[in-house]
Design a protein around this motif. Structure first.
Motif, PDB file in Angstrom:
ATOM      1  N   GLU A 150      24.931   3.527 121.627  1.00 36.10           N
ATOM      2  CA  GLU A 150      25.264   3.842 120.072  1.00 36.10           C
ATOM      3  C   GLU A 150      26.458   3.076 119.431  1.00 36.10           C
ATOM      4  O   GLU A 150      26.255   2.488 118.642  1.00 36.10           O
ATOM      5  N   GLU A 151      27.746   2.336 120.305  1.00 36.05           N
ATOM      6  CA  GLU A 151      28.309   0.876 120.074  1.00 36.05           C
ATOM      7  C   GLU A 151      27.249  -0.439 119.147  1.00 36.05           C
ATOM      8  O   GLU A 151      27.450  -0.645 118.459  1.00 36.05           O
ATOM      9  N   ALA A 152      26.265  -0.280 120.615  1.00 36.29           N
ATOM     10  CA  ALA A 152      25.464  -1.820 119.558  1.00 36.29           C
ATOM     11  C   ALA A 152      25.203  -1.590 118.613  1.00 36.29           C
ATOM     12  O   ALA A 152      25.261  -2.132 117.153  1.00 36.29           O
ATOM     13  N   VAL A 153      24.827  -0.223 117.980  1.00 34.57           N
ATOM     14  CA  VAL A 153      23.839   0.411 116.647  1.00 34.57           C
ATOM     15  C   VAL A 153      24.512  -0.019 115.826  1.00 34.57           C
ATOM     16  O   VAL A 153      24.818  -0.342 114.801  1.00 34.57           O
ATOM     17  N   ARG A 154      25.897   0.630 116.578  1.00 29.56           N
ATOM     18  CA  ARG A 154      27.416   0.759 115.115  1.00 29.56           C
ATOM     19  C   ARG A 154      27.549  -0.921 114.751  1.00 29.56           C
ATOM     20  O   ARG A 154      28.199  -1.201 113.840  1.00 29.56           O
ATOM     21  N   LEU A 155      27.768  -1.726 116.191  1.00 25.64           N
ATOM     22  CA  LEU A 155      27.704  -3.014 115.593  1.00 25.64           C
ATOM     23  C   LEU A 155      26.642  -3.827 114.813  1.00 25.64           C
ATOM     24  O   LEU A 155      27.567  -4.826 114.306  1.00 25.64           O
ATOM     25  N   ILE A 156      25.780  -3.736 115.021  1.00 21.91           N
ATOM     26  CA  ILE A 156      24.420  -4.126 113.786  1.00 21.91           C
ATOM     27  C   ILE A 156      24.865  -3.812 112.885  1.00 21.91           C
ATOM     28  O   ILE A 156      24.353  -4.501 112.120  1.00 21.91           O
ATOM     29  N   GLU A 157      25.019  -1.980 112.989  1.00 21.81           N
ATOM     30  CA  GLU A 157      24.777  -1.560 111.214  1.00 21.81           C
ATOM     31  C   GLU A 157      27.015  -2.613 110.205  1.00 21.81           C
ATOM     32  O   GLU A 157      26.716  -3.140 109.244  1.00 21.81           O
ATOM     33  N   ALA A 158      27.220  -2.303 110.964  1.00 18.46           N
ATOM     34  CA  ALA A 158      28.397  -3.477 110.055  1.00 18.46           C
ATOM     35  C   ALA A 158      28.501  -4.777 110.275  1.00 18.46           C
ATOM     36  O   ALA A 158      28.981  -5.297 109.661  1.00 18.46           O
ATOM     37  N   ASN A 159      27.813  -5.332 111.056  1.00 18.88           N
ATOM     38  CA  ASN A 159      27.809  -7.027 111.302  1.00 18.88           C
ATOM     39  C   ASN A 159      26.591  -7.524 111.124  1.00 18.88           C
ATOM     40  O   ASN A 159      26.625  -8.500 110.584  1.00 18.88           O
ATOM     41  N   LYS A 160      25.159  -6.958 111.042  1.00 21.72           N
ATOM     42  CA  LYS A 160      23.839  -7.842 110.903  1.00 21.72           C
ATOM     43  C   LYS A 160      23.880  -8.065 111.880  1.00 21.72           C
ATOM     44  O   LYS A 160      24.460  -8.681 112.466  1.00 21.72           O
ATOM     45  N   GLY A 161      22.591  -8.211 111.952  1.00 22.51           N
ATOM     46  CA  GLY A 161      22.147  -8.855 113.451  1.00 22.51           C
ATOM     47  C   GLY A 161      20.547  -7.900 113.993  1.00 22.51           C
ATOM     48  O   GLY A 161      19.900  -7.098 113.777  1.00 22.51           O
ATOM     49  N   ASP A 162      20.355  -8.593 115.171  1.00 25.89           N
ATOM     50  CA  ASP A 162      19.612  -7.700 116.323  1.00 25.89           C
ATOM     51  C   ASP A 162      19.981  -7.473 117.592  1.00 25.89           C
ATOM     52  O   ASP A 162      21.054  -7.514 118.294  1.00 25.89           O
ATOM     53  N   SER A 163      19.598  -6.415 117.884  1.00 25.99           N
ATOM     54  CA  SER A 163      19.601  -4.940 118.932  1.00 25.99           C
ATOM     55  C   SER A 163      18.878  -5.034 119.944  1.00 25.99           C
ATOM     56  O   SER A 163      17.290  -5.147 119.381  1.00 25.99           O
ATOM     57  N   VAL A 164      18.902  -4.718 121.464  1.00 23.54           N
ATOM     58  CA  VAL A 164      18.175  -5.034 122.415  1.00 23.54           C
ATOM     59  C   VAL A 164      18.218  -3.928 123.338  1.00 23.54           C
ATOM     60  O   VAL A 164      19.430  -4.298 123.580  1.00 23.54           O
ATOM     61  N   VAL A 165      17.708  -3.128 123.508  1.00 20.84           N
ATOM     62  CA  VAL A 165      17.781  -2.048 124.623  1.00 20.84           C
ATOM     63  C   VAL A 165      16.732  -2.563 125.929  1.00 20.84           C
ATOM     64  O   VAL A 165      15.764  -2.853 125.800  1.00 20.84           O
ATOM     65  N   LEU A 166      17.431  -2.467 127.143  1.00 18.43           N
ATOM     66  CA  LEU A 166      16.804  -3.337 128.364  1.00 18.43           C
ATOM     67  C   LEU A 166      16.760  -2.022 129.111  1.00 18.43           C
ATOM     68  O   LEU A 166      17.861  -1.805 129.733  1.00 18.43           O
ATOM     69  N   THR A 167      15.674  -2.051 130.071  1.00 22.16           N
ATOM     70  CA  THR A 167      15.990  -0.942 131.453  1.00 22.16           C
ATOM     71  C   THR A 167      14.624  -1.091 132.670  1.00 22.16           C
ATOM     72  O   THR A 167      13.369  -1.981 131.615  1.00 22.16           O
ATOM     73  N   LEU A 168      15.813  -1.490 133.069  1.00 19.63           N
ATOM     74  CA  LEU A 168      14.525  -1.500 134.782  1.00 19.63           C
ATOM     75  C   LEU A 168      13.738   0.251 135.474  1.00 19.63           C
ATOM     76  O   LEU A 168      15.279   0.581 135.960  1.00 19.63           O
ATOM     77  N   GLY A 169      12.515   0.072 135.052  1.00 17.24           N
ATOM     78  CA  GLY A 169      11.909   1.327 135.611  1.00 17.24           C
ATOM     79  C   GLY A 169      10.505   1.427 135.492  1.00 17.24           C
ATOM     80  O   GLY A 169       9.539   1.064 135.260  1.00 17.24           O
ATOM     81  N   PRO A 170      10.610   3.349 135.978  1.00 24.42           N
ATOM     82  CA  PRO A 170       8.539   3.081 135.915  1.00 24.42           C
ATOM     83  C   PRO A 170       8.351   3.280 134.897  1.00 24.42           C
ATOM     84  O   PRO A 170       9.651   3.043 133.937  1.00 24.42           O
ATOM     85  N   ARG A 171       6.721   3.095 134.824  1.00 23.99           N
ATOM     86  CA  ARG A 171       5.665   3.274 132.965  1.00 23.99           C
ATOM     87  C   ARG A 171       6.569   4.304 132.166  1.00 23.99           C
ATOM     88  O   ARG A 171       7.094   3.643 131.273  1.00 23.99           O
ATOM     89  N   GLU A 172       7.058   5.544 132.842  1.00 26.67           N
ATOM     90  CA  GLU A 172       7.943   6.311 132.512  1.00 26.67           C
ATOM     91  C   GLU A 172       8.939   6.027 131.573  1.00 26.67           C
ATOM     92  O   GLU A 172       9.338   6.580 130.393  1.00 26.67           O
ATOM     93  N   ALA A 173      10.168   5.011 132.146  1.00 26.61           N
ATOM     94  CA  ALA A 173      11.148   4.300 131.361  1.00 26.61           C
ATOM     95  C   ALA A 173      10.615   3.882 129.874  1.00 26.61           C
ATOM     96  O   ALA A 173      12.091   4.186 128.797  1.00 26.61           O
ATOM     97  N   VAL A 174      10.098   3.896 129.938  1.00 23.64           N
ATOM     98  CA  VAL A 174       9.808   3.827 128.378  1.00 23.64           C
ATOM     99  C   VAL A 174       9.680   4.450 127.144  1.00 23.64           C
ATOM    100  O   VAL A 174      10.601   4.356 125.925  1.00 23.64           O
ATOM    101  N   GLU A 175       9.992   5.859 127.990  1.00 26.59           N
ATOM    102  CA  GLU A 175      10.786   7.036 126.991  1.00 26.59           C
ATOM    103  C   GLU A 175      12.370   6.805 126.449  1.00 26.59           C
ATOM    104  O   GLU A 175      12.341   7.439 125.311  1.00 26.59           O
TER     105      GLU A 175
END
Ligand SMILES: Cc1cc2nc3c(=O)[nH]c(=O)nc-3n(C[C@H](O)[C@H](O)[C@H](O)COP(=O)(O)OP(=O)(O)OC[C@H]3O[C@@H](n4cnc5c(N)ncnc54)[C@H](O)[C@@H]3O)c2cc1C
Ligand SMILES: Nc1ncnc2c1ncn2[C@@H]1O[C@H](COP(=O)(O)O)[C@@H](O)[C@H]1O
Lengths: 254, 290
Positions: free
Chosen positions: A44-69
């Motif tokens: 949520e904080e990442a999204v708010r910072l990009i909403e306020a300052n423009k740019g690019d946000s990325v989420v990373l996860t290490l996990g099984p195939r289903e972690a794409v959810e």
């Protein structure tokens, strides 16, 4: 500005934890999955910072195939894209997880530029290692502040409020920085239906890191003994009130 | 061989010391306030140098926020694995240990393959044993030589806690509400009972997520861990993550319309029924008697 957040897929265990037959994992047959509340606040904080300052946000996860959810859940809150470090579902220890995340972050930064902030949960919900964010910060040579309940940008620095026993300690560190956060940092938005729709078509890149032998090696899990107390019924409805007051008397709190 | 401990003199540190003694003799101590104000990278740098000089067999700390944070920095710096929140450890190659997962709802048996085990000990889980006191390390010379980079992250200010009535962590009684309370306004009856008892108001995550109460009221794995004489849970189902905050509660009273709710099965006392009737009835009964 570029911001990323690292999240981990974990089961929602409900009222009682059941283990698999070999006692090496939680039996998740009938369970849903989520990311930790701490990590949701990081997203949520990442999204708010990009909403306020423009740019690019990325989420990373290490996990099984289903972690794409869980990546889609984060993108439904507004994150632009995902990076999935796909595993075969076996447990990775904190050291190996951090190394794989560092490789993925370095690769993304080589193409798109440095992340100003990388958000982590203070600790993962399941393994509670209290270390992955700190390890990533050290490997990247960046300042790391932990356990945060408030984050404010101040030009090329970030002001951080860390929860301590009597109030909060304040740190001001230069960007780029790695911040580990706790639930309460903000109140994450509820994902909207259009948000969920958009998340389906946002890009997710997949890499498959190789799992090293863990140096902190899980052998087995157990539910601690003595969890089920034997409850004494004080009755039902309003008629139970006198018995409750008696109990409070006996406990010396009335 | 000697062992090193990071200590703040608390019971949690003495619990860590109890397990540290199993890894060697004597135990040397570096104090949490060796660098003031708190600068976690500096402490990690000092621990690393002292551990190298002593050729320490292992390094221990309490599994508090600060203990875990400094030890993770030491682990990252030294390129070693870290086992956080252990409740039992046996030296060896590998070391065998038991640690907490899911905020204490699960125990993990693990092996730690490391030339120098780095271990934090979960608070309140080990009984303190008496033994030789640790030898304080004179850190002055390490402090003088600290690298500027290690002072970059440094507490530079403090914000006092907001004055919000009775604090959850020290309350003798907590009246806590869950989704069953139904709404923000529904908490009026919880607050009224809490007021009469001089209790703190707590809640579940369903309540904070709905915005009915601030997160500072949340009890559980990602909220506050509490240790009252009496915890009164009203309309809370008792998910493991909520129960993780209640390990220190002496008595749990559950009020729930569902007698099969996990909290009703894990409580000491139960009242079955609608909290909207039961809670005001308790309040009225107290008023009647005083
Ligand atoms: C990683 C992780 C961390 C989490 N951390 C926390 C945490 O720190 N704290 C926390 O609380 N949760 C936490 N959760 C969430 C947790 O799993 C549950 O979702 C949450 O505790 C449920 O809240 P609840 O019991 O209020 O709601 P519900 O589970 O919906 O239960 C409501 C209960 O109210 C009863 N009820 C309804 N109406 C009435 C009535 N009129 N009178 C009496 N009873 C009634 C129902 O029978 C039911 O038992 C976490 C989850 C995850 C995955
Ligand atoms: N498998 C994972 N994938 C992505 N991020 C992770 C993973 N494991 C841990 N993290 C991040 O690191 C934080 C701390 O994890 P831990 O060190 O296990 O307590 C978590 O809250 C996440 O933000």
């Amino acid at each position: 500005m570029r911001i990323s957040a690292c999240i981990k897929r974990v089961p929602i265990t409900g009222g009682r934890i059941l283990l698999t037959e070999d006692a090496r994992a939680i039996n998740t047959q009938h369970l849903g999955f989520t990311m930790s509340p701490h990590e949701e606040c990081g997203v949520e904080e990442a999204v708010r910072l990009i909403e306020a300052n423009k740019g690019d946000s990325v989420v990373l996860t290490l996990g099984p195939r289903e972690a794409v959810e869980q990546l889609r859940d984060a993108m439904a809150l507004g994150v632009d894209r995902g990076i999935h470090l796909q595993t075969d579902g076996r447990e990775w220890d904190g050291e190996a997880t951090a190394t794989a995340l560092v490789d993925a972050i370095r690769a993304d930064e080589a193409d798109h530029g440095r992340f100003d902030i990388i958000f982590f949960g203070n600790e993962s919900a399941d393994s509670g290692g209290f270390q992955v964010g700190i390890r990533v910060a050290y490997a990247l040579g960046r300042a790391c502040v932990t356990g945060l309940k408030k984050v404010t940008l101040q030009g090329a620095s970030v002001r951080c409020e860390q929860e301590v026993e009597a109030g909060r300690d304040v740190y001001v560190v230069p960007l780029p920085a790695v911040l580990t956060v706790k639930e309460g940092l903000n109140l994450p938005r509820y994902p909207s239906v259009p948000g969920r729709m958009r998340a389906r078509s946002k890009p997710v890149s997949v890499v498959t890191p190789i799992r090293p032998d863990p140096r902190l090696e899980l052998v087995s899990l157990a539910v601690p003994a003595g969890q089920g107390r034997r409850a004494e019924s004080l009755g039902s409805g309003a008629a139970a009130a006198p018995a409750v007051v008696e109990l409070l008397r006996k406990a010396g709190v009335l | 061989m000697s062992v090193l401990i990071l200590t703040d003199g608390s019971d949690a540190s003495r619990q860590a010391l109890t397990l540290a003694r199993r890894f060697g003799d004597p135990v040397h101590a570096v104090h949490m306030d060796a660098v003031a104000p708190f600068a976690p990278d500096s402490l990690a740098a000092i621990l690393q140098q002292v551990a190298d000089e002593l050729n320490a067999a292992a390094v221990f700390a309490a599994g508090t926020d600060r203990g875990n944070e400094v030890m993770a920095r030491l682990a990252a710096r030294a390129g070693l694995p870290l086992a956080a929140n252990c409740v039992a450890v046996t030296p060896g190659a590998p070391a065998a240990l038991t640690r907490l997962r899911w905020g204490g709802s699960l125990l993990e048996e693990a092996r730690l393959h490391s030339p120098r085990p780095l271990i934090t000990v979960a608070p309140h889980t080990v009984s303190i044993e008496e033994g030789p006191e640790p030898i304080d390390v004179d850190v002055a010379r390490f402090v003088e030589e600290l690298d500027e980079r290690d002072l970059l992250v440094r507490a530079s200010d403090h914000v006092a806690p907001q004055d919000g009535g009775v604090s959850l962590t020290t309350a003798k009684v907590i009246v806590s509400g869950g989704r069953g309370v139904g709404s923000k306004e529904g908490f009026a009856i919880i607050e009224e009972l809490a007021g009469l008892l001089g209790a703190a108001v707590g809640c579940s995550r369903a309540v904070t997520s709905a915005g009915w109460r601030p997160h500072s009221d949340q009890v559980g794995q990602t909220g506050t861990k509490v240790a009252p004489e009496v915890y009164i849970a009203c309309g809370i189902s008792g998910a493991t993550q909520h129960m993780a905050g209640l390990k220190g509660a002496k008595r749990i009273l559950a009020i729930n319309s569902d007698p099969q709710a996990p909290l009703m099965l894990n409580a000491d006392y139960t009242v079955t029924g609608d909290l909207k009737e039961v809670v005001p009835a308790i309040t009225a009964e107290i008023r009647k008697r005083t």
